[in-house]
Scaffold this active site. Structure first.
Site, PDB file in Angstrom:
ATOM      1  N   TYR A   1      -1.454  -1.146  10.385  1.00 54.21           N
ATOM      2  CA  TYR A   1      -1.600  -1.317   8.940  1.00 54.21           C
ATOM      3  C   TYR A   1      -0.344  -0.838   8.217  1.00 54.21           C
ATOM      4  CZ  TYR A   1      -3.832  -1.067   4.306  1.00 54.21           C
ATOM      5  OH  TYR A   1      -4.154  -1.227   2.964  1.00 54.21           O
TER       6      TYR A   1
ATOM      7  N   SER B   1       0.844  -1.187   0.000  1.00 56.46           N
ATOM      8  CA  SER B   1       0.000   0.000   0.000  1.00 56.46           C
ATOM      9  C   SER B   1       0.875   1.231   0.000  1.00 56.46           C
ATOM     10  CB  SER B   1      -0.890   0.011   1.258  1.00 56.46           C
ATOM     11  OG  SER B   1      -1.534   1.267   1.424  1.00 56.46           O
TER      12      SER B   1
END
Length: 256
Positions: A155, A142
């Site tokens: 995350y 990401s």
């Protein structure tokens, strides 16, 4: 390596980027193995894929024993090996709340579902990958591995770890296996969820304008990037982080 006889394994295949990638490769003639812990989403995916060309397995890829069982099934189904592993699984919601309230259990959930899962699946897949010339691994990380917003600690750490794992694997597994990472930005996955959760995109003009490319990303943007990375045309590309974000991480934003 020809797509018509190649097998790809995709984790987190039941919905979102995983579902779109599975359908993209199936349309190109690949045999597709989809892993996901959501049985309902997997059932939907299986109905979308050509009969005899796909295998869907319910599996929590963050658990070692489950991964071992799944890859034993995959080895029996694809004894000639697999051409590609896409480590896509992970908790989609990046927000964990304030650091002082983040429990170890919750932290570990983000890490296991993405980073630990990529390690476990890559290790299990390696004997099958080594049976195919030109095989590769793609880790779906990401842009949050590169930049953050508040309260996304676990995350971001998981996705940053995936990027580091990518270059370590590229060095350690090459030249037999190439390993790269795709770093999606804002990708609209609403239409690619399972039926009871699917929704159409509803983007404001300001959402589109944040991107130098002029729009929010699509699942197809990621699927086609993965397809290029695993193709012979990318045969000299390994250990790389390919950012697919419409230029959003390159735009300077000033406080008003």
């Amino acid at each position: 390596m020809t797509a018509a006889v190649s097998t790809i394994v995709i984790t987190g295949a039941g919905a979102g980027i995983g579902r779109g990638t599975a359908l993209h490769f199936a349309a190109q003639g690949w045999r597709v193995v989809g892993l996901d812990r959501d049985g309902a989403a997997l059932k939907e995916l299986g109905a979308m894929l050509p009969r005899g060309q796909a295998l869907t397995l319910r599996c929590d890829v963050g658990r070692e024993a489950a991964v071992q069982r799944a890859f034993a099934r995959i080895a029996a189904w694809a004894p000639d090996g697999i051409a590609c592993l896409v480590n896509n699984a992970g908790i989609a919601d990046p927000h964990s709340g304030p650091l002082e309230d983040l429990s170890l259990k919750a932290w570990q959930g983000w890490i296991d579902s993405s980073l630990t899962a990529a390690f476990l699946c890559s290790r299990a897949a390696l004997p099958l990958l080594r049976r195919v010339a030109g095989a590769s691994v793609v880790n779906v990380a990401s842009t949050r591995a590169l930049q953050s917003e508040p309260d996304t600690y676990a995350y971001a750490a998981a996705k940053g770890g995936l990027c580091a794992l990518t270059h370590a694997m590229a060095v350690g597994l090459g030249p037999a296996v190439r390993v790269n990472a795709v770093l999606p930005g804002w990708i609209e996955t609403g239409p690619w969820q399972r039926a009871d959760r699917a929704h159409e995109a509803d983007h404001r003009p300001i959402d589109e304008a944040q991107h130098p490319a002029g729009r929010v990303g699509t699942v197809q943007d990621i699927a086609t990037t993965i397809a290029w990375l695993v193709s012979p045309e990318a045969g000299f590309v390994t250990g790389q982080q390919i950012v697919v974000d419409g230029g959003m991480t390159r735009r300077m934003i000033y406080a008003e």
